[in-house]
Design a protein around this motif. Structure first.
Motif, PDB file in Angstrom:
ATOM      1  N   ALA A   1      -3.907   4.881  -1.673  1.00 38.63           N
ATOM      2  CA  ALA A   1      -4.193   3.460  -1.821  1.00 38.63           C
ATOM      3  C   ALA A   1      -5.300   3.038  -0.872  1.00 38.63           C
ATOM      4  O   ALA A   1      -5.252   3.350   0.322  1.00 38.63           O
ATOM      5  N   VAL A   2      -6.293   2.336  -1.408  1.00 37.20           N
ATOM      6  CA  VAL A   2      -7.404   1.819  -0.617  1.00 37.20           C
ATOM      7  C   VAL A   2      -7.288   0.298  -0.574  1.00 37.20           C
ATOM      8  O   VAL A   2      -7.203  -0.347  -1.621  1.00 37.20           O
ATOM      9  N   PRO A   3      -7.250  -0.316   0.632  1.00 42.68           N
ATOM     10  CA  PRO A   3      -7.097  -1.774   0.714  1.00 42.68           C
ATOM     11  C   PRO A   3      -8.323  -2.507   0.170  1.00 42.68           C
ATOM     12  O   PRO A   3      -9.461  -2.107   0.410  1.00 42.68           O
ATOM     13  N   LEU A   4      -8.083  -3.590  -0.542  1.00 37.72           N
ATOM     14  CA  LEU A   4      -9.169  -4.389  -1.094  1.00 37.72           C
ATOM     15  C   LEU A   4      -9.213  -5.759  -0.414  1.00 37.72           C
ATOM     16  O   LEU A   4      -9.958  -5.967   0.508  1.00 37.72           O
TER      17      LEU A   4
ATOM     18  N   GLY B   1       0.783  -1.225   0.000  1.00 44.44           N
ATOM     19  CA  GLY B   1       0.000   0.000   0.000  1.00 44.44           C
ATOM     20  C   GLY B   1       0.811   1.269   0.000  1.00 44.44           C
ATOM     21  O   GLY B   1       0.232   2.365   0.024  1.00 44.44           O
ATOM     22  N   HIS B   2       2.131   1.166  -0.056  1.00 40.47           N
ATOM     23  CA  HIS B   2       2.975   2.356  -0.015  1.00 40.47           C
ATOM     24  C   HIS B   2       3.619   2.582  -1.383  1.00 40.47           C
ATOM     25  O   HIS B   2       4.577   1.894  -1.753  1.00 40.47           O
ATOM     26  N   TRP B   3       3.063   3.535  -2.117  1.00 40.16           N
ATOM     27  CA  TRP B   3       3.625   3.964  -3.395  1.00 40.16           C
ATOM     28  C   TRP B   3       3.672   5.486  -3.390  1.00 40.16           C
ATOM     29  O   TRP B   3       2.658   6.135  -3.102  1.00 40.16           O
ATOM     30  N   HIS B   4       4.811   6.046  -3.716  1.00 40.28           N
ATOM     31  CA  HIS B   4       5.027   7.488  -3.599  1.00 40.28           C
ATOM     32  C   HIS B   4       4.019   8.264  -4.446  1.00 40.28           C
ATOM     33  O   HIS B   4       3.777   7.939  -5.605  1.00 40.28           O
ATOM     34  N   GLY B   5       3.427   9.304  -3.836  1.00 44.31           N
ATOM     35  CA  GLY B   5       2.499  10.174  -4.551  1.00 44.31           C
ATOM     36  C   GLY B   5       1.177   9.528  -4.881  1.00 44.31           C
ATOM     37  O   GLY B   5       0.439  10.021  -5.750  1.00 44.31           O
ATOM     38  N   THR B   6       0.855   8.444  -4.185  1.00 42.65           N
ATOM     39  CA  THR B   6      -0.320   7.650  -4.525  1.00 42.65           C
ATOM     40  C   THR B   6      -1.199   7.429  -3.304  1.00 42.65           C
ATOM     41  O   THR B   6      -0.700   7.153  -2.213  1.00 42.65           O
TER      42      THR B   6
ATOM     43  N   LEU C   1      -3.356   8.558  -8.244  1.00 37.54           N
ATOM     44  CA  LEU C   1      -2.446   9.634  -7.886  1.00 37.54           C
ATOM     45  C   LEU C   1      -3.087  10.527  -6.827  1.00 37.54           C
ATOM     46  O   LEU C   1      -4.272  10.848  -6.908  1.00 37.54           O
ATOM     47  N   SER C   2      -2.296  10.938  -5.848  1.00 33.29           N
ATOM     48  CA  SER C   2      -2.819  11.801  -4.791  1.00 33.29           C
ATOM     49  C   SER C   2      -3.312  13.131  -5.348  1.00 33.29           C
ATOM     50  O   SER C   2      -4.223  13.752  -4.779  1.00 33.29           O
TER      51      SER C   2
ATOM     52  N   THR D   1       1.624 -12.152   2.361  1.00 39.32           N
ATOM     53  CA  THR D   1       2.740 -11.290   1.957  1.00 39.32           C
ATOM     54  C   THR D   1       2.284  -9.928   1.462  1.00 39.32           C
ATOM     55  O   THR D   1       3.101  -9.124   1.021  1.00 39.32           O
ATOM     56  N   GLY D   2       1.005  -9.664   1.522  1.00 35.56           N
ATOM     57  CA  GLY D   2       0.491  -8.385   1.040  1.00 35.56           C
ATOM     58  C   GLY D   2      -0.962  -8.526   0.647  1.00 35.56           C
ATOM     59  O   GLY D   2      -1.598  -9.553   0.904  1.00 35.56           O
ATOM     60  N   ARG D   3      -1.480  -7.497   0.003  1.00 35.46           N
ATOM     61  CA  ARG D   3      -2.872  -7.528  -0.417  1.00 35.46           C
ATOM     62  C   ARG D   3      -3.024  -6.700  -1.682  1.00 35.46           C
ATOM     63  O   ARG D   3      -2.100  -6.023  -2.122  1.00 35.46           O
ATOM     64  N   TYR D   4      -4.214  -6.759  -2.245  1.00 30.71           N
ATOM     65  CA  TYR D   4      -4.510  -5.933  -3.409  1.00 30.71           C
ATOM     66  C   TYR D   4      -5.053  -4.581  -2.941  1.00 30.71           C
ATOM     67  O   TYR D   4      -5.776  -4.490  -1.946  1.00 30.71           O
TER      68      TYR D   4
END
Length: 297
Positions: free
Chosen positions: A154-157, A147-152, A264-265, A256-259
């Motif tokens: 993110a909503v967990p699914l 869920g950590h992408w720069h300038g983005t 973009l913010s 290991t993670g999620r969708y």
């Protein structure tokens, strides 16, 4: 008042997509024509509205100030015209989707979304979890990670817990997790997955020499054809499991993670984006909601 409407429309569309090519597709023009409209607008008023980047566009302060007012104006005009014909204009929505999520989860449910939101003109672009929202002109993207992408934003699914899957003939040789050491273990480009799974069953991972794949779809197909054992999210391969092409020999899963649904913010949320986000969150969060959506006409 002599307003350059074509140029203003070209700017507003390009600013929504942050991409001349996507704007051209929406306006049924060439990317060059859209770029020329914007450049003439900039020359007419003596301001720079975009910063041209190697991949995509970025709004300048002047462009950011103009876009909300212009977008609202076009939306109000569209709404007024729509009310005259008792309908709602279709709004394009470009979404990038991890191919595994698209095939294994999203596609069977899309008819329900389209029935509930007929005004959304949805355009899907699959990727292998490497996506450039601005450069590819995407409104939103479904991707896998933390869920950590720069300038983005993110909503967990939904989570995608990994478990071994393989062909039925191979599964008959597996009585306990330690038996996997004698099999070919197919790998994704995320090298830590097999060691993490073996740690989850209290074992040390054997040397990994199986093929490496960049998509889970190819990984699953290789496993189904008997090439080895793959670590895959069982929830996204239910069809192959139900048909018997793939078998799940052990119950242990690792997380290991999620969708996530990302955008973009700096991106203004449109009605289509809001509708897709709300539907996707509800459908992926509640199994009962998922079942009702799957059975919708």
């Amino acid at each position: 008042m002599d307003l350059p409407l074509n140029a203003l429309r070209a700017f507003e569309t390009a600013a929504r997509h942050l991409n001349f090519t996507r704007a051209a597709e929406e306006l049924h023009l060439t990317p060059t024509a859209v770029s020329q409209h914007v450049r003439k607008l900039e020359q007419r008023y003596g301001v720079q509205l975009f910063r041209r980047l190697p991949r995509g566009l970025a709004l300048t302060d002047e462009g950011q100030a103009l876009l909300p007012m212009l977008a609202e104006t076009f939306e109000r005009v569209a709404g007024a015209l729509s009310s005259l014909r008792h309908g709602r204009p279709r709004e394009p929505l470009s979404v990038g989707v991890v191919a595994t999520f698209a095939v294994g989860w999203l596609l069977p449910r899309l008819p329900a979304f389209q029935a509930a939101h007929p005004f959304v003109d949805l355009r899907l672009f699959t990727h292998n979890n490497r996506v450039d929202l601005a450069g590819e002109g995407l409104d939103q993207a479904v991707r896998f990670g933390d869920g950590h992408w720069h300038g983005t934003d993110a909503v967990p699914l939904m989570p995608a817990r990994l478990t071994p899957l393989c062909a039925p003939a191979l599964a008959r040789r597996l009585q306990q997790p330690a038996d996997l050491a004698g099999e070919v273990l197919l790998r994704s480009y995320r090298a830590a997955e097999w060691p993490a799974w073996f740690a989850g069953v209290g074992l040390q991972a054997p040397p990994l020499r199986g093929l490496v794949f960049d998509t889970s779809l190819a990984l699953a197909e290789a496993a189904a054809q008997g090439a080895g054992v793959a670590l895959l999210p069982a929830t996204l391969f239910s069809q192959a499991l139900d048909s018997g092409r793939l078998v799940r020999p052990f119950a242990t899963e690792i997380d290991t993670g999620r969708y996530w649904l990302t955008q973009l913010s700096s991106r203004r949320v449109t009605a289509a984006m809001g509708a897709f986000s709300s539907w996707l969150q509800a459908a992926s969060a509640d199994p009962a909601v998922q079942d009702s959506l799957r059975s919708a006409p």
